[in-house]
Design a protein around this motif. Structure first.
Motif, PDB file in Angstrom:
ATOM      1  N   ASP A 194       6.642 -19.522  18.162  1.00  0.00           N
ATOM      2  CA  ASP A 194       8.100 -19.955  18.513  1.00  0.00           C
ATOM      3  C   ASP A 194       8.584 -20.311  17.210  1.00  0.00           C
ATOM      4  O   ASP A 194       9.273 -21.217  17.218  1.00  0.00           O
ATOM      5  N   LEU A 195       8.462 -19.518  16.094  1.00  0.00           N
ATOM      6  CA  LEU A 195       8.770 -19.963  14.935  1.00  0.00           C
ATOM      7  C   LEU A 195      10.209 -19.793  14.717  1.00  0.00           C
ATOM      8  O   LEU A 195      10.841 -20.310  13.611  1.00  0.00           O
ATOM      9  N   ARG A 196      10.940 -19.241  15.400  1.00  0.00           N
ATOM     10  CA  ARG A 196      12.434 -19.072  15.533  1.00  0.00           C
ATOM     11  C   ARG A 196      13.292 -20.017  16.325  1.00  0.00           C
ATOM     12  O   ARG A 196      14.647 -19.969  16.229  1.00  0.00           O
ATOM     13  N   SER A 304      19.164 -18.383   9.009  1.00  0.00           N
ATOM     14  CA  SER A 304      18.302 -17.218   9.942  1.00  0.00           C
ATOM     15  C   SER A 304      16.754 -17.519   9.546  1.00  0.00           C
ATOM     16  O   SER A 304      16.066 -16.683  10.101  1.00  0.00           O
ATOM     17  N   ILE A 305      16.653 -18.225   8.718  1.00  0.00           N
ATOM     18  CA  ILE A 305      15.148 -18.479   8.164  1.00  0.00           C
ATOM     19  C   ILE A 305      14.303 -18.997   9.301  1.00  0.00           C
ATOM     20  O   ILE A 305      14.565 -20.459   9.599  1.00  0.00           O
ATOM     21  N   PRO A 306      13.163 -18.535   9.493  1.00  0.00           N
ATOM     22  CA  PRO A 306      12.480 -19.108  10.852  1.00  0.00           C
ATOM     23  C   PRO A 306      11.199 -20.104  10.023  1.00  0.00           C
ATOM     24  O   PRO A 306      11.573 -20.401   8.868  1.00  0.00           O
ATOM     25  N   LYS A 307      10.490 -21.035  10.927  1.00  0.00           N
ATOM     26  CA  LYS A 307       9.479 -21.643  10.288  1.00  0.00           C
ATOM     27  C   LYS A 307       8.383 -20.458   9.820  1.00  0.00           C
ATOM     28  O   LYS A 307       8.058 -19.546  10.324  1.00  0.00           O
ATOM     29  N   LEU A 308       8.005 -20.994   8.640  1.00  0.00           N
ATOM     30  CA  LEU A 308       7.288 -19.959   7.855  1.00  0.00           C
ATOM     31  C   LEU A 308       5.845 -20.079   7.850  1.00  0.00           C
ATOM     32  O   LEU A 308       5.139 -19.440   7.305  1.00  0.00           O
TER      33      LEU A 308
END
Length: 533
Positions: A194-196, A304-308
């Motif tokens: 669920d990184l986004r 828009s950068i997700p959890k990385l």
């Protein structure tokens, strides 16, 4: 199936500028004591790499300070910038936006650059294996512990051929995903962890590029030109680039935002039409086209950068979305993300990677332009006016942030509500049909290898939704002629997939209105083989 397994300290999936920079930095910091592996699905490093490309050398200066003394491949210092608004018949010179000033930058071939970076990495003891596509992730509980490379020598029915080679398990203490734009395994990580959550939808563009040899009288080595406007309407984001480099080379291309609305729009044909403009045609009339390719690019920016990070791994480069759209550059940020990832792994097992990124110049690079791309939903002229205010009045620090509200597959209007577009015939001197272009992409597949373009619903959605409601947009947004509607003697339609044409741009995975098309890696080493793109 019994697979051979290899153990590494770090496995890096993807041999682009991000993955190679991560490998180099890890080797530098560990004094070559880490066992590092980089794999890439292309037949060689750079085979699937495509960009304009203008290099801002900030990250390169940090990674390899003496790069100018190391037989650096073809690079041309930028000597001149220009920015134009096109109408159908005229070109109007506009002030070049601050972000697009290129003093101190270099026009390069990204493929040659990546091959050079790979040699630098190998000299530091990094293991590099091209021709191996990562097709699966190995988990131990909730932790990523490795990847599996695809089997080779399998026929279309899934049966082993005489040259069959089973895929390998590549296991590591840390796995870095540097797959680039719309990486297939990266997409599965987004869902599993669920990184986004809590970030904007990613938005993309499709970039189509040709490489030309032009005669001496048109050579302007070091000149960088961008344009907006014609042939696109004011509601469709996009524009062109033309870079003069080397002795007589011209890198020319066109980008169309994949949030476009008209299902009849064909990005490839928009590019061909652009080349007929009175300001462009004279450059090409006596030239020789030598290469063609296409690739999607991430345009969402900071919001828009997700959890990385996730248990066992990190995401770097364009898989995360570090392109600076206003600059039209992402190589420097991709490299920097790989370097920060390497530093974080050495210092804190990667736990603080995202926090360290936020303290770096990369985050500031993206923060200052975060509102420019989403402003284009208001239309071209309002967006240009806003970009000037945001840049010069607020210095990129406006007290608000615009957002991307819809994913690109959800922006198409129905065909009945859209206007058909009639594209001119090709003259085969300046403009070309897809088959002639595809030949220049050096595409190679085994005729009997498995299909790598999957349909969740093979018979219903392609006809009852895509064809009946959207006039089969996949037959137009694909820049390689992969998708084709055929009819039998009863006039019954079916979708044919010409997988052997695929140049791995991934537009279909992004733009298909029902997300029915799933792009998966083809057999390692297949696909395009770009030389200098």
């Amino acid at each position: 199936m019994t697979r051979e397994s290899m153990e590494f300290d770090v496995v890096i999936v993807g041999g682009g500028p991000a993955g190679l920079s991560a490998g180099i930095r890890l080797a530098q910091l560990s004094k070559q004591q880490l066992n590092i592996c980089i794999i890439d699905k292309g037949a060689e490093i750079g085979a699937h790499i495509l960009s304009g490309a203008v290099l801002e050398p900030t990250a390169l200066n940090e990674l390899i300070p003496d790069w100018k003394n190391k037989s650096f491949p073809l690079h041309t210092p930028v000597t001149h910038d220009s920015f134009h608004y096109l109408t159908e018949k005229k070109s109007f010179r506009l002030p070049t936006p601050r972000q697009m000033h290129n003093k101190g930058n270099y026009i390069i071939s990204l493929g040659l650059f990546c091959r050079w970076l790979a040699k630098e990495a190998e000299q530091l003891g990094v293991n590099i294996f091209p021709g191996f596509a990562a097709t699966d992730i190995i988990y131990d509980g909730d932790r990523v512990v490795g990847i599996i490379t695809g089997d080779k020598g399998v026929d279309r029915l899934g049966q082993p051929k005489p040259n069959f080679q089973p895929g390998m398990e590549l296991r590591g203490k840390h796995i870095i995903f540097a797959e680039g734009c719309r990486g297939s395994l990266t997409q599965t990580l987004f869902k599993r962890y669920d990184l986004r959550q809590g970030v904007d939808a990613q938005t993309y563009g499709i970039g189509i590029k040709e490489l030309w040899e032009i005669p001496e009288e048109h050579r302007q080595s070091g000149k960088v030109t961008h344009s907006i406007g014609w042939p696109l309407n004011h509601q469709t984001y996009g524009g062109s680039f033309a870079y003069h480099f080397g002795k007589n080379l011209l890198s020319i291309g066109f980008v169309v935002g994949l949030d476009y609305q008209n299902p009849y729009l064909n990005p490839y044909e928009e590019f061909q039409r652009f080349k007929t403009h009175t300001s462009i045609r004279p450059l090409l009339e006596k030239g020789n086209r030598i290469a063609y390719g296409a690739r999607t690019l991430v345009e969402g920016g900071l919001q828009s950068i997700p959890k990385l990070t996730f248990p066992g791994g990190l995401i770097i480069g364009d898989g995360a979305g570090f392109l600076n759209v206003a600059k039209i550059k992402g190589i420097h940020n991709a490299m920097k993300s790989g370097m920060v990832a390497a530093e974080s792994l050495i210092e804190n097992e990667g736990v603080a990677y995202q926090d360290q990124l936020k303290k770096s110049w990369l985050w500031q690079d993206l923060y200052k332009v975060r509102n420019i791309r989403p402003a284009f939903r208001f239309g071209l002229l309002p967006a240009l006016a806003y970009a000037a205010i945001d840049t010069y009045l607020f210095q990129g620090r406006a007290p608000w942030t615009f957002h991307h509200h819809k994913p690109d597959h959800d922006t198409l209007k129905k065909a009945v509500d859209s206007q058909k577009i009639d594209y001119p015939k090709h003259d085969h001197k300046i403009t070309f049909d897809l088959s002639a272009s595809l030949f220049l992409a050096n595409v190679s597949y085994d005729e009997n290898q498995p299909y790598h373009l999957k349909l969740k619903d093979r018979h219903g959605i392609p006809i009852t939704v895509n064809l009946d409601q959207y006039a089969s947009p996949e037959t137009r947004y694909c820049p390689a002629g992969v998708y084709e509607i055929l009819r039998n003697e009863k006039n019954e339609a079916r979708l044919q997939i010409n997988g052997g044409n695929c140049i791995h741009c991934k537009a279909c995975d992004i733009k298909d209105p029902m997300q029915n098309i799933v792009w998966t890696p083809s057999e390692g080493g297949s696909g395009p083989n770009y030389g200098m793109m």
